[in-house]
Motif scaffolding. Sequence first.
Motif, PDB file in Angstrom:
ATOM      1  N   VAL A  65       0.738  -1.579   0.207  1.00  0.00           N
ATOM      2  CA  VAL A  65       0.294   0.002   0.104  1.00  0.00           C
ATOM      3  C   VAL A  65       0.887   1.116  -0.209  1.00  0.00           C
ATOM      4  CG1 VAL A  65      -1.995   1.046   0.956  1.00  0.00           C
ATOM      5  CG2 VAL A  65      -1.666  -1.698   1.245  1.00  0.00           C
ATOM      6  N   LEU A  66       1.953   1.268   1.192  1.00  0.00           N
ATOM      7  CA  LEU A  66       2.731   2.450   0.825  1.00  0.00           C
ATOM      8  C   LEU A  66       3.481   2.566  -0.496  1.00  0.00           C
ATOM      9  CD1 LEU A  66       4.414   2.257   4.174  1.00  0.00           C
ATOM     10  CD2 LEU A  66       3.049   3.760   3.513  1.00  0.00           C
ATOM     11  N   ASP A  67       3.744   1.548  -1.382  1.00  0.00           N
ATOM     12  CA  ASP A  67       4.501   1.549  -2.826  1.00  0.00           C
ATOM     13  C   ASP A  67       3.938   1.998  -3.801  1.00  0.00           C
ATOM     14  OD1 ASP A  67       6.676   1.106  -2.201  1.00  0.00           O
ATOM     15  OD2 ASP A  67       6.481  -1.462  -2.547  1.00  0.00           O
ATOM     16  N   GLN A  68       2.660   1.696  -3.563  1.00  0.00           N
ATOM     17  CA  GLN A  68       1.602   2.651  -3.705  1.00  0.00           C
ATOM     18  C   GLN A  68       1.231   4.181  -4.110  1.00  0.00           C
ATOM     19  OE1 GLN A  68       1.025   0.658  -6.970  1.00  0.00           O
ATOM     20  NE2 GLN A  68      -0.928   0.958  -6.754  1.00  0.00           N
ATOM     21  N   ALA A  69       1.200   4.538  -2.986  1.00  0.00           N
ATOM     22  CA  ALA A  69       0.791   5.779  -2.328  1.00  0.00           C
ATOM     23  C   ALA A  69       2.061   6.750  -2.813  1.00  0.00           C
ATOM     24  CB  ALA A  69       0.444   5.723  -0.249  1.00  0.00           C
ATOM     25  N   LEU A  70       3.324   5.951  -2.882  1.00  0.00           N
ATOM     26  CA  LEU A  70       4.669   6.758  -3.189  1.00  0.00           C
ATOM     27  C   LEU A  70       4.381   6.382  -4.459  1.00  0.00           C
ATOM     28  CD1 LEU A  70       7.361   8.193  -2.441  1.00  0.00           C
ATOM     29  CD2 LEU A  70       8.266   5.752  -2.829  1.00  0.00           C
ATOM     30  N   LYS A 129       1.866   7.392  -6.490  1.00  0.00           N
ATOM     31  CA  LYS A 129       1.032   8.094  -6.689  1.00  0.00           C
ATOM     32  C   LYS A 129       1.540   8.845  -6.703  1.00  0.00           C
ATOM     33  CE  LYS A 129      -3.457   9.619  -6.050  1.00  0.00           C
ATOM     34  NZ  LYS A 129      -4.876  10.137  -5.781  1.00  0.00           N
ATOM     35  N   ALA A 130       2.235   9.757  -5.494  1.00  0.00           N
ATOM     36  CA  ALA A 130       3.149  11.070  -5.976  1.00  0.00           C
ATOM     37  C   ALA A 130       3.741  11.383  -6.179  1.00  0.00           C
ATOM     38  CB  ALA A 130       3.745  10.500  -4.021  1.00  0.00           C
ATOM     39  N   ILE A 131       4.861  10.657  -6.751  1.00  0.00           N
ATOM     40  CA  ILE A 131       5.694  10.453  -7.218  1.00  0.00           C
ATOM     41  C   ILE A 131       5.733  11.140  -8.882  1.00  0.00           C
ATOM     42  CG2 ILE A 131       8.142   9.789  -9.307  1.00  0.00           C
ATOM     43  CD1 ILE A 131       8.678   7.867  -6.571  1.00  0.00           C
ATOM     44  N   ARG A 132       4.413  10.723  -9.729  1.00  0.00           N
ATOM     45  CA  ARG A 132       3.901  10.580 -10.333  1.00  0.00           C
ATOM     46  C   ARG A 132       2.688  12.201 -10.142  1.00  0.00           C
ATOM     47  NH1 ARG A 132       1.187   5.474 -10.096  1.00  0.00           N
ATOM     48  NH2 ARG A 132      -0.134   6.142  -9.734  1.00  0.00           N
ATOM     49  N   ALA A 133       2.344  12.890  -9.858  1.00  0.00           N
ATOM     50  CA  ALA A 133       1.896  13.647  -9.336  1.00  0.00           C
ATOM     51  C   ALA A 133       2.759  15.037  -8.631  1.00  0.00           C
ATOM     52  CB  ALA A 133       0.773  13.780  -7.916  1.00  0.00           C
TER      53      ALA A 133
END
Length: 208
Positions: A194-199, A201-205
């Motif tokens: 889950v943390l990897d997914q959130a990270l 998304k943050a990098i893409r944003a």
Amino acid sequence: MDFEQSPNRVVGSARVGGGTPKKAPVPVKIIVAGGFGVGKTTTVGAISEISPLTTEAEMTSESVGIDDPGQATMKTTTTIAMDFGVLTIDQTLKLYIFGTPGQSRFAFMWDDLIKGALGALVVVDTARIDDCYPAIDYFERAGLPFVVGVNTFNGQMNYSLEEVRWALAIRDDVPVLSYDARFRASVRDALLVVLDQALDKAIRAKST
């Protein structure tokens, strides 16, 4: 007589001077969601380093026909508000884990619970896979990164992970994994995804 003050002199319980104070770990809010009786409370309890806060209430005859915990369960309580636990990943990161209530009549609480969350673990019971549609639809609409975790319930899975992905019409970029809600290490591994997914998304944003 003059005394030279030591840079690390201790006065009472306070240290005068000395090294740089430690920074507090970054707080990260994670949601554990899913249908009724899929293992959300067990998941939070297995991983929390504190005694988890739960809002469990006894199931009564009034819930017959409304709350269905499944035929192969000994479940006698239900979460009516939320579960809460804490997990320190390292000196820089601390997870605050919120478990949602599973019944649709408590769904009004979800909007408040996800405020500030960076990601979610959607817990799935393959014996009652239809119960997971509302949680997946909710996080897709909210735009919150999520991972689908199939609770193996004593190592038993009625369907493969690819069959679960197909049945729930999950996008290819959403991880689908299996884990056992009773075991700390297994829950930890699921939350790290889950943390990897959130990270990601943050990098893409940030890049856009």
